[in-house]
Design an enzyme around this catalytic site. Structure first.
Site: not given
Length: 168
Positions: A31, A33, A120-121
Site C-alpha cells: 500500500g 508504505d 489504516s483503511t
C-alpha cells in the site's frame, strides 16, 4: 489550519511533510508504505533501519520522522495505524493518536504543509467512514501556529467521497 482534499498519489504531493501509514517494522510493506519507500528510494529505508536500531519497532499510534529521499517533500512522518479488530474505542483512540502525534512531530520540525493518506483503511481494514471522521476531527481539534495546511490525500473514490462530506 486550512484543509484540502486531493484524490491522487501521496508520493507526488509537494508538501513539507507527507505521512506514511507504516507498519511497526518501519521496513516498508504494501500500500502507501511500499509506494513511499519505492518512490523515495533507499535513503528512507536506511534512516528507518537506524531508527529501529536505536529504539526498536514503532508502536501503534506513535510516529517517527525521516528525510523524504527522492520525494517532493522535506520529511516523511511514519506512523503505525491500528489493525481493526472490532474494538471501536481502542482502535479509534490509536488512530486519533496517529494523526495527533504526526501533527505534533510536524510542528516540532517547523512544517507548514502536511499531507495525510487514509491511515489504516487498506490492509488494516479500519472502517473508512469512521477512519475519515477520526482523521478530520483530530486535525480540526489540533491547534497550531506553525502548520498552515493539512492535505488529505485519498487514493480511491470511496475515501474521496467520505472526505468531501466530512470537510463540507
Amino acid at each position: 489550519m486550512n484543509t484540502e482534499l486531493i484524490k491522487g498519489d501521496i508520493t507526488k504531493i509537494p508538501a513539507d511533510a507527507i505521512v506514511n501509514a507504516a507498519n511497526s517494522s518501519l521496513l516498508g510493506g504494501g500500500g502507501v508504505d511500499g509506494a513511499i519507500h519505492r518512490a523515495g528510494g533507499k535513503q528512507i529505508l536506511e534512516e528507518c533501519i537506524r531508527i529501529r536500531n536505536r529504539q526498536g519497532k514503532c508502536n501503534t499510534g506513535e510516529a517517527v520522522v525521516t528525510s523524504a529521499g527522492k520525494l517532493p517533500a522535506k520529511y516523511v512522518i511514519h506512523t503505525v495505524g491500528p489493525v481493526w479488530n472490532g474494538d471501536e474505542v481502542k482502535c479509534s483512540k490509536l488512530l486519533s493518536d496517529c494523526y495527533r502525534k504526526s501533527l505534533e512531530l510536524a510542528e516540532s520540525l517547523g512544517v507548514e504543509t502536511i499531507a495525510f493518506p487514509n491511515i489504516s483503511t487498506g490492509i488494516y481494514k479500519f472502517p473508512k467512514e469512521l477512519a475519515g471522521k477520526i482523521a478530520v476531527e483530530t486535525v480540526k481539534n489540533f491547534q497550531s501556529e506553525i502548520i498552515k495546511k493539512v492535505i488529505f490525500v485519498c487514493f480511491d473514490e470511496e475515501n474521496e467521497e467520505i472526505y468531501k462530506k466530512l470537510l463540507n
